[in-house]
Design an enzyme around this catalytic site. Structure first.
Site, PDB file in Angstrom:
ATOM      1  N   TYR A 162     -19.742  21.080 -42.616  1.00  0.00           N
ATOM      2  CA  TYR A 162     -18.853  20.847 -43.769  1.00  0.00           C
ATOM      3  C   TYR A 162     -19.414  21.577 -44.998  1.00  0.00           C
ATOM      4  O   TYR A 162     -20.544  21.304 -45.413  1.00  0.00           O
ATOM      5  CB  TYR A 162     -18.769  19.332 -43.977  1.00  0.00           C
ATOM      6  CG  TYR A 162     -18.267  18.840 -45.295  1.00  0.00           C
ATOM      7  CD1 TYR A 162     -17.038  19.249 -45.809  1.00  0.00           C
ATOM      8  CD2 TYR A 162     -19.009  17.910 -46.042  1.00  0.00           C
ATOM      9  CE1 TYR A 162     -16.583  18.751 -47.028  1.00  0.00           C
ATOM     10  CE2 TYR A 162     -18.559  17.411 -47.254  1.00  0.00           C
ATOM     11  CZ  TYR A 162     -17.347  17.846 -47.749  1.00  0.00           C
ATOM     12  OH  TYR A 162     -16.892  17.358 -48.948  1.00  0.00           O
TER      13      TYR A 162
ATOM     14  N   ASP B  85     -23.159  11.034 -40.270  1.00  0.00           N
ATOM     15  CA  ASP B  85     -21.984  10.917 -41.148  1.00  0.00           C
ATOM     16  C   ASP B  85     -20.785  10.667 -40.232  1.00  0.00           C
ATOM     17  O   ASP B  85     -20.334  11.563 -39.519  1.00  0.00           O
ATOM     18  CB  ASP B  85     -21.841  12.219 -41.952  1.00  0.00           C
ATOM     19  CG  ASP B  85     -20.660  12.191 -42.913  1.00  0.00           C
ATOM     20  OD1 ASP B  85     -19.705  11.426 -42.661  1.00  0.00           O
ATOM     21  OD2 ASP B  85     -20.663  12.964 -43.890  1.00  0.00           O
TER      22      ASP B  85
ATOM     23  N   ILE C 228     -17.696   9.678 -41.031  1.00  0.00           N
ATOM     24  CA  ILE C 228     -16.503   9.578 -41.877  1.00  0.00           C
ATOM     25  C   ILE C 228     -15.200   9.765 -41.077  1.00  0.00           C
ATOM     26  O   ILE C 228     -14.156   9.262 -41.463  1.00  0.00           O
ATOM     27  CB  ILE C 228     -16.596  10.581 -43.051  1.00  0.00           C
ATOM     28  CG1 ILE C 228     -15.456  10.399 -44.053  1.00  0.00           C
ATOM     29  CG2 ILE C 228     -16.649  12.013 -42.589  1.00  0.00           C
ATOM     30  CD1 ILE C 228     -15.626  11.204 -45.344  1.00  0.00           C
TER      31      ILE C 228
ATOM     32  N   LYS D 214     -10.913   9.516 -45.017  1.00  0.00           N
ATOM     33  CA  LYS D 214     -10.225  10.187 -43.902  1.00  0.00           C
ATOM     34  C   LYS D 214      -9.450   9.192 -43.040  1.00  0.00           C
ATOM     35  O   LYS D 214      -8.270   9.385 -42.775  1.00  0.00           O
ATOM     36  CB  LYS D 214     -11.236  10.942 -43.037  1.00  0.00           C
ATOM     37  CG  LYS D 214     -12.216  11.805 -43.817  1.00  0.00           C
ATOM     38  CD  LYS D 214     -11.536  12.919 -44.580  1.00  0.00           C
ATOM     39  CE  LYS D 214     -12.528  13.658 -45.463  1.00  0.00           C
ATOM     40  NZ  LYS D 214     -11.942  14.750 -46.210  1.00  0.00           N
TER      41      LYS D 214
HETATM   42  C1  LIG Z   1     -18.234  15.372 -43.120  1.00  0.00           C
HETATM   43  C2  LIG Z   1     -17.824  14.938 -44.482  1.00  0.00           C
HETATM   44  N1  LIG Z   1     -18.662  14.177 -45.199  1.00  0.00           N
HETATM   45  C3  LIG Z   1     -18.324  13.786 -46.446  1.00  0.00           C
HETATM   46  C4  LIG Z   1     -17.133  14.141 -47.025  1.00  0.00           C
HETATM   47  C5  LIG Z   1     -16.799  13.660 -48.417  1.00  0.00           C
HETATM   48  O1  LIG Z   1     -15.921  12.586 -48.354  1.00  0.00           O
HETATM   49  P1  LIG Z   1     -15.552  11.605 -49.571  1.00  0.00           P
HETATM   50  O2  LIG Z   1     -14.176  11.966 -50.005  1.00  0.00           O
HETATM   51  O3  LIG Z   1     -15.609  10.223 -48.994  1.00  0.00           O
HETATM   52  O4  LIG Z   1     -16.565  11.809 -50.634  1.00  0.00           O
HETATM   53  C6  LIG Z   1     -16.224  14.922 -46.304  1.00  0.00           C
HETATM   54  C7  LIG Z   1     -14.942  15.336 -46.897  1.00  0.00           C
HETATM   55  O5  LIG Z   1     -14.261  16.222 -46.457  1.00  0.00           O
HETATM   56  C8  LIG Z   1     -16.585  15.327 -44.999  1.00  0.00           C
HETATM   57  O6  LIG Z   1     -15.763  16.085 -44.264  1.00  0.00           O
END
Ligand SMILES: Cc1ncc(COP(=O)(O)O)c(C=O)c1O
Length: 469
Positions: free
Chosen positions: A145, A230, A232, A272
Site C-alpha cells: 500500500y 494490518d 483492514i 473498508k
Molecule cells: C492496507 C491499508 N492500511 C491502512 C489504510 C488506511 O486506512 P484508514 O482510512 O483506516 O486510515 C489503508 C487505506 O487504503 C490500507 O489500504
C-alpha cells in the site's frame, strides 16, 4: 523556508508518488455521467460504496443512534463532554465482537487490549512510535500500500526495507525473501524491529495462506522481532480460501503465554469493511500491556469522536444487522469483482487470481513498450490522460516487476465500471493494432535490413572457405 522544520519541508511524505498524482489528475477532471461524461474515472481509490443502502436503511430504522438519543432522551451533553482516551466501553465491546464475527468467531478479542485510533493510518503510525526508534527498520512484502511510506516512515523516522515478492509464485512471501530482506537491512546498518504485512493484501487482493503465516511466526520468533498484521480488509474476503487471521495461527500454535504472543499486533479499521473512511475509526489490538498503555496515551493525538463511537456502537451491537451486512457486502464484492475480471478479459488483460479486497492486481506487461518502469509510466500516463482512467501503477506500490497496476472496482456504479472497461478495451485494441502494424512494418524493414546487411556482409566478411558468414 529557513524558519520551518525539516519535517515540514522534507520530501518523504510521498505526495509526489504517482499514486497521489493520479488522484490529483482525477480531481481536475472527475467523471460524472451527466456533468462530465468524458472525465477521468477514479479507479485508484480503495473505497467500498457497495453497501451504503444497508447502512442507510439501518439508520432510518434507528433514528436515536444518529440523533444523540438514548431511549428517546437526548444524550447530547454527555457526548459533547466525553473525551476519555480509553474510548466508550460499549463501542469497544461492539468493535471486538464485530472483529470476531468477521473471523468466523474462531478467535475472540479482549476489550482491555484494544486501542481506538483515527483510522488504520493512525494505528500504523502509533505502532511505529511504540515499537521502533528513528532509523530502525520494518520489513514489508512488496507490492505494498503506497500510503505506508507516509504512515510508517514520515513522522517516525522509521525505515522500510522491502521483502521482494514476485509474480513467479503469485507474490507470496517465501523464507528466502524474508531472509534476503533481513540481510539487506543489515547491509544498510538498519536494526530490524519487525515485519508488517497486510492480510488480505492491498494491492494484491489475496489472503495469506496458513503456510505464509506460519513462516512469518517462525521468522519473528527466530529473529526476536515484532509482527504487525494490518487486517483492514478482513471483512472483504468474498471467495475461498477464507481469511485466516494471525491471531488464529497463534492460537493454533498455542502461543498464548509465550514471548511471541506479545510481539504480534493487529491493526483494524472500519474504513473498508463498513465503507466509512470519513468516520476515521481504527484500532490497534496488542497482547503487550505496555504497548496498549503507550498507544492509548498516544491516541490523544487522533481520537475517534464520541458521537461516532456512540452511533457505531449501536450499529455494530445489532448482531443480526452486522451478520447480514458482512455476508451481503461480500456477495456484492464478489459480483463486482467478477464484472471487473470479465471486462478485463474482454480487453485481453488478465489479473492475479484474488479473493478479497476492493481491487484487482492487473497484469499489463504485454502492453509495455519495454520491460522497464519508464515504459510503465508511459503506459500509465496514456491510461490517465488519454483513456481517462485513474489506476495505480505497480511502481507506486514498490512492485519489482514493471507492468502491474492496481485497479479498484467498488467505488463506482456498475455502469461506470462498464464504461471504464469499454474505454480500456478500445485503447488496448488501438494499441495492439498499432503494435501489430508497427511489427509488420518493422519485420518488412528488418527483412529488408537483413538482406541489405547480408549483402553488405557478403561483400566484406564472406568466409573464404564456405562463402558464408
Ligand atoms: C492496507 C491499508 N492500511 C491502512 C489504510 C488506511 O486506512 P484508514 O482510512 O483506516 O486510515 C489503508 C487505506 O487504503 C490500507 O489500504
Amino acid at each position: 523556508m529557513g524558519l520551518l522544520s525539516g519535517k515540514a519541508t522534507c520530501n518523504t511524505h510521498g505526495q509526489d508518488s504517482s499514486y497521489f498524482l493520479g488522484w490529483q489528475e482525477y480531481e481536475k477532471n472527475p467523471y460524472d455521467e451527466v456533468q462530465n461524461p468524458t472525465g477521468i474515472i477514479q479507479m485508484g481509490l480503495a473505497e467500498n460504496q457497495l453497501s451504503f443502502d444497508l447502512l442507510e436503511s439501518w439508520l432510518d430504522r434507528n433514528p436515536d443512534a444518529a440523533g444523540f438519543k438514548r431511549d428517546g432522551q437526548s444524550i447530547f451533553r454527555e457526548l459533547a463532554l466525553f473525551q476519555d482516551y480509553h474510548g466508550l466501553p460499549a463501542f469497544k465491546k461492539a468493535l471486538v465482537e464485530f472483529m470476531s464475527e468477521i473471523r468466523g468467531n474462531k478467535v475472540t478479542f479482549d476489550t482491555s487490549k484494544i486501542v481506538l485510533t483515527a483510522g488504520a493510518t493512525s494505528a500504523n503510525e502509533t505502532l511505529m512510535f511504540c515499537l521502533a526508534e528513528p532509523g530502525e527498520a520494518f520489513l514489508l512484502p512488496t507490492p505494498y500500500y503506497p500510503g505506508f511510506d507516509r504512515d510508517l516512515k514520515w513522522r517516525t523516522g522509521v525505515e522500510i526495507v522491502p521483502i521482494q515478492c514476485t509474480s513467479l509464485n503469485g507474490f507470496q512471501i517465501t523464507e528466502m525473501a524474508l531472509e534476503e530482506a533481513y540481510q539487506l537491512a543489515q547491509k544498510r546498518h538498519l536494526k530490524v524491529k519487525g515485519v508488517l504485512v497486510t492480510n488480505p493484501s492491498n494491492p494484491l487482493g489475496t489472503t495469506m495462506s496458513r503456510n505464509e503465516l506460519n513462516l512469518l511466526v517462525n521468522f519473528i520468533t527466530e529473529k526476536n522481532i515484532h509482527l504487525i498484521s494490518d487486517e483492514i480488509y478482513s471483512g472483504t474476503v468474498f471467495s475461498s480460501p477464507g481469511f485466516v487471521s494471525i491471531m488464529e495461527i497463534l492460537k493454533d500454535r498455542n502461543c498464548e503465554n509465550t514471548e511471541v504472543w506479545n510481539r504480534v499486533h493487529i491493526v483494524y479499521s472500519l474504513s473498508k469493511d463498513l465503507g466509512l473512511p470519513g468516520f476515521r475509526v481504527g484500532a490497534i489490538y496488542s497482547n503487550d500491556d505496555t504497548v496498549v498503555a503507550a498507544a492509548t496515551k498516544m491516541s490523544s493525538f487522533g481520537l475517534v469522536s464520541s458521537q461516532t463511537q456512540y452511533l457505531l456502537s449501536a450499529l455494530l451491537s445489532d448482531k443480526k444487522f452486522a451478520q447480514n451486512y458482512i455476508s451481503e457486502n461480500k456477495k456484492r464484492l464478489k459480483q463486482r469483482h467478477r464484472k471487473l475480471v470479465s471486462g478485463l478479459e474482454k480487453a485481453g488483460i488478465s489479473c492475479l487470481k484474488s479473493n478479497a479486497g476492493l481491487f484487482c492486481w492487473v497484469d499489463m506487461r504485454h502492453l509495455l513498450s519495454s520491460n522497464t518502469f519508464e515504459a510503465e509510466m508511459e503506459l500509465w500516463k496514456k491510461i490517465v490522460y488519454d483513456v481517462k482512467l485513474n489506476i495505480s501503477p505497480g511502481s507506486s506500490c514498490h512492485c519489482t516487476e514493471p507492468g502491474w497496476f492496481r485497479v479498484c472496482f467498488a467505488n463506482m456504479s456498475e455502469d461506470t465500471l462498464k464504461l471504464s472497461m469499454q474505454r480500456l478495451k478500445a485503447f488496448v485494441d488501438s494499441i495492439t493494432t498499432t503494435l501489430h502494424n508497427q511489427s509488420n512494418h518493422q519485420s518488412i524493414k528488418n527483412s529488408r535490413r537483413r538482406s541489405f546487411t547480408k549483402w553488405v556482409f557478403r561483400l566484406s566478411f564472406d568466409d573464404p572457405m564456405t562463402g558464408e558468414r
